[in-house]
Scaffold this motif. Sequence first.
Motif, PDB file in Angstrom:
ATOM      1  N   LEU A 175       5.795  35.802 -23.501  1.00 62.45           N
ATOM      2  CA  LEU A 175       7.139  36.393 -23.459  1.00 62.45           C
ATOM      3  C   LEU A 175       7.520  36.727 -22.028  1.00 62.45           C
ATOM      4  O   LEU A 175       8.658  36.469 -21.598  1.00 62.45           O
ATOM      5  N   SER A 176       6.592  37.277 -21.272  1.00 60.55           N
ATOM      6  CA  SER A 176       6.878  37.591 -19.867  1.00 60.55           C
ATOM      7  C   SER A 176       7.158  36.338 -19.071  1.00 60.55           C
ATOM      8  O   SER A 176       8.011  36.338 -18.163  1.00 60.55           O
ATOM      9  N   ALA A 177       6.474  35.242 -19.419  1.00 60.18           N
ATOM     10  CA  ALA A 177       6.736  33.972 -18.737  1.00 60.18           C
ATOM     11  C   ALA A 177       8.149  33.478 -19.015  1.00 60.18           C
ATOM     12  O   ALA A 177       8.842  32.982 -18.113  1.00 60.18           O
ATOM     13  N   LEU A 178       8.607  33.638 -20.258  1.00 57.39           N
ATOM     14  CA  LEU A 178       9.969  33.211 -20.607  1.00 57.39           C
ATOM     15  C   LEU A 178      11.010  34.048 -19.864  1.00 57.39           C
ATOM     16  O   LEU A 178      12.024  33.513 -19.376  1.00 57.39           O
ATOM     17  N   PHE A 179      10.778  35.349 -19.763  1.00 58.76           N
ATOM     18  CA  PHE A 179      11.702  36.213 -19.028  1.00 58.76           C
ATOM     19  C   PHE A 179      11.731  35.843 -17.547  1.00 58.76           C
ATOM     20  O   PHE A 179      12.782  35.885 -16.905  1.00 58.76           O
ATOM     21  N   ALA A 180      10.568  35.489 -17.000  1.00 57.22           N
ATOM     22  CA  ALA A 180      10.512  35.090 -15.595  1.00 57.22           C
ATOM     23  C   ALA A 180      11.303  33.814 -15.361  1.00 57.22           C
ATOM     24  O   ALA A 180      12.026  33.688 -14.367  1.00 57.22           O
ATOM     25  N   LEU A 181      11.181  32.871 -16.271  1.00 59.67           N
ATOM     26  CA  LEU A 181      11.944  31.624 -16.153  1.00 59.67           C
ATOM     27  C   LEU A 181      13.442  31.905 -16.233  1.00 59.67           C
ATOM     28  O   LEU A 181      14.238  31.350 -15.465  1.00 59.67           O
ATOM     29  N   ARG A 182      13.813  32.769 -17.160  1.00 60.07           N
ATOM     30  CA  ARG A 182      15.229  33.091 -17.333  1.00 60.07           C
ATOM     31  C   ARG A 182      15.788  33.817 -16.113  1.00 60.07           C
ATOM     32  O   ARG A 182      16.956  33.654 -15.758  1.00 60.07           O
ATOM     33  N   ALA A 183      14.929  34.627 -15.453  1.00 60.54           N
ATOM     34  CA  ALA A 183      15.376  35.378 -14.272  1.00 60.54           C
ATOM     35  C   ALA A 183      15.452  34.502 -13.028  1.00 60.54           C
ATOM     36  O   ALA A 183      15.918  34.952 -11.983  1.00 60.54           O
ATOM     37  N   GLY A 184      14.947  33.264 -13.124  1.00 55.11           N
ATOM     38  CA  GLY A 184      15.029  32.349 -11.998  1.00 55.11           C
ATOM     39  C   GLY A 184      13.924  32.495 -10.985  1.00 55.11           C
ATOM     40  O   GLY A 184      14.053  32.050  -9.842  1.00 55.11           O
ATOM     41  N   PHE A 185      12.804  33.125 -11.372  1.00 57.68           N
ATOM     42  CA  PHE A 185      11.673  33.228 -10.456  1.00 57.68           C
ATOM     43  C   PHE A 185      11.079  31.843 -10.207  1.00 57.68           C
ATOM     44  O   PHE A 185      11.087  30.991 -11.095  1.00 57.68           O
ATOM     45  N   PRO A 186      10.566  31.602  -9.012  1.00 54.12           N
ATOM     46  CA  PRO A 186       9.896  30.319  -8.769  1.00 54.12           C
ATOM     47  C   PRO A 186       8.713  30.174  -9.721  1.00 54.12           C
ATOM     48  O   PRO A 186       7.971  31.132  -9.941  1.00 54.12           O
ATOM     49  N   TRP A 187       8.536  28.992 -10.304  1.00 63.57           N
ATOM     50  CA  TRP A 187       7.527  28.833 -11.346  1.00 63.57           C
ATOM     51  C   TRP A 187       6.596  27.671 -11.017  1.00 63.57           C
ATOM     52  O   TRP A 187       6.863  26.530 -11.343  1.00 63.57           O
ATOM     53  N   GLN A 188       5.536  27.966 -10.343  1.00 64.66           N
ATOM     54  CA  GLN A 188       4.498  26.980 -10.058  1.00 64.66           C
ATOM     55  C   GLN A 188       3.138  27.673 -10.111  1.00 64.66           C
ATOM     56  O   GLN A 188       2.488  27.882  -9.085  1.00 64.66           O
ATOM     57  N   PRO A 189       2.697  28.073 -11.300  1.00 64.39           N
ATOM     58  CA  PRO A 189       1.422  28.797 -11.396  1.00 64.39           C
ATOM     59  C   PRO A 189       0.266  27.928 -10.917  1.00 64.39           C
ATOM     60  O   PRO A 189       0.261  26.702 -11.109  1.00 64.39           O
ATOM     61  N   LEU A 190      -0.716  28.558 -10.286  1.00 60.60           N
ATOM     62  CA  LEU A 190      -1.901  27.826  -9.865  1.00 60.60           C
ATOM     63  C   LEU A 190      -2.570  27.205 -11.077  1.00 60.60           C
ATOM     64  O   LEU A 190      -2.605  27.793 -12.162  1.00 60.60           O
ATOM     65  N   ALA A 191      -3.098  26.003 -10.897  1.00 60.80           N
ATOM     66  CA  ALA A 191      -3.704  25.285 -12.024  1.00 60.80           C
ATOM     67  C   ALA A 191      -4.809  26.097 -12.672  1.00 60.80           C
ATOM     68  O   ALA A 191      -4.955  26.117 -13.899  1.00 60.80           O
ATOM     69  N   GLU A 192      -5.617  26.800 -11.858  1.00 63.08           N
ATOM     70  CA  GLU A 192      -6.728  27.569 -12.413  1.00 63.08           C
ATOM     71  C   GLU A 192      -6.282  28.870 -13.062  1.00 63.08           C
ATOM     72  O   GLU A 192      -7.087  29.555 -13.705  1.00 63.08           O
ATOM     73  N   HIS A 193      -5.001  29.244 -12.881  1.00 61.81           N
ATOM     74  CA  HIS A 193      -4.474  30.447 -13.532  1.00 61.81           C
ATOM     75  C   HIS A 193      -3.265  30.088 -14.404  1.00 61.81           C
ATOM     76  O   HIS A 193      -2.322  30.858 -14.514  1.00 61.81           O
TER      77      HIS A 193
END
Length: 462
Positions: free
Chosen positions: A137-155
Amino acid sequence: MFLDGNELAVKTLKWRATLLWGLPTVATLAVSIWLGYLANTFNLAHGWAIGWTTALLMLVAAPWKPIVTLGVYILLAYGTPRYGPQHEALLSLHILDWSVALSLTSWLAWRVRTKMDNKCGNWLLFVMLAFVGWVFLSALFALRAGFPWQPLAEHNPTVFLHALILAWIAASTLKWRSTSWQLPLLAALAVAINALIQGKGVYLEGDISFLSVIALPLVALGIWISPNWPMRIGHFIITMGLLYIMLMAQNRAAAAGLAAALIVAWWHLHQRWRILAIGLPFLIATFTLVAPQSYLDRFKVLWDREAHHETAALDRATVDERLLLWNAGWQMAKDKPWVGVGVGNYPNTVVFYLPRLYQGMVTHNSFIQIAAETGFPGLAIYCVLFLGTIAMLQRTIRVTKEPWRRSTGIAIQTALAGYLIGGIFISRHDLIFSYILIGWAVALCVPVCRKNLQRIHNVQHK
């Protein structure tokens, strides 16, 4: 020729049984061969493709021996060095994702065949379900807020889905004494493979030493509950091997985790104060003699900023760096207190709080990273999850009359203490093994709860 009802039922049951083991087996064979072929296209030694394929093929046995599902994931995830092209290839090929998918189908087949069920302790699994739900859910809110989204592969956030599935599998498959010494051996094997591959590269490698500390009390458990003396001696040797790997890696977070694990183990001892008076000086003397001087020197910068041992500059830099990264994470959590910046998103967002050279870095603190990426509700659920597990284990230790179950509960509690305290200095909030331990704790408590419920039922009907 006509079949009567009984003959038809038998044939139907045989058909269902064949389907239950046949589909997972065919899927495992097909996926293993396909991934092995793809792994050969990477610029890696052929041994990696062979090793990964062999590990995946072990899942053929999972519908009959579901502990294999946990062992395969542990071997794949922790037998492969975390920092190098091999781990990048493992993630690029989604081998861990496929492993979990195949494990889930095999486990479901086993559940249908055996009709195993959990009645007590499942509240922890539902807390974990809530935690994973909040993570996404927090990931969806982050996407909606326009945060840059490139999580490290290991995380990557998908590891929390892995954690949920494997914890659920562990809760229904780690109920027996045999599994209590078998699973730690698989974890130790993964660490040993990792260490042998890296050789001298384990020096200052934080991941392998942290894993060694968590696995160490679980492997030591086998010294007491293994079925015969040769196996007990083997567990003792492996325990010493894990301690040796930790000493060679010289990670300070691992040392903090080991200290916490020892304190928890000591607390469960009878005549603990007498043992403390006699054993503490001996333990300090032994550690001083056994630990490399360079390992002891790494702690000097904590009280002597002018220390000038070989790694002094690095040690000072990592201490200062952690303070900066912790502060940045705390500021993120205060700026986005409800949902955070999105799981896996700290490495990208840190550039808004620190110079660009810190981009791509994690907090080196599991609690602050959870707060920064999922908000304070996510941190609260995370704490409830692990502290609740420790509390449930304490009840199991107190109530059970089976010595092996009590010893296993203490070992898991000790391992979790090492994980949580070590996690103050290293980001391992997404360490799958720690969530498997939660499932194991649930499996351990189920028989105790059932006995208590039966006792209450008998009293009420007298």
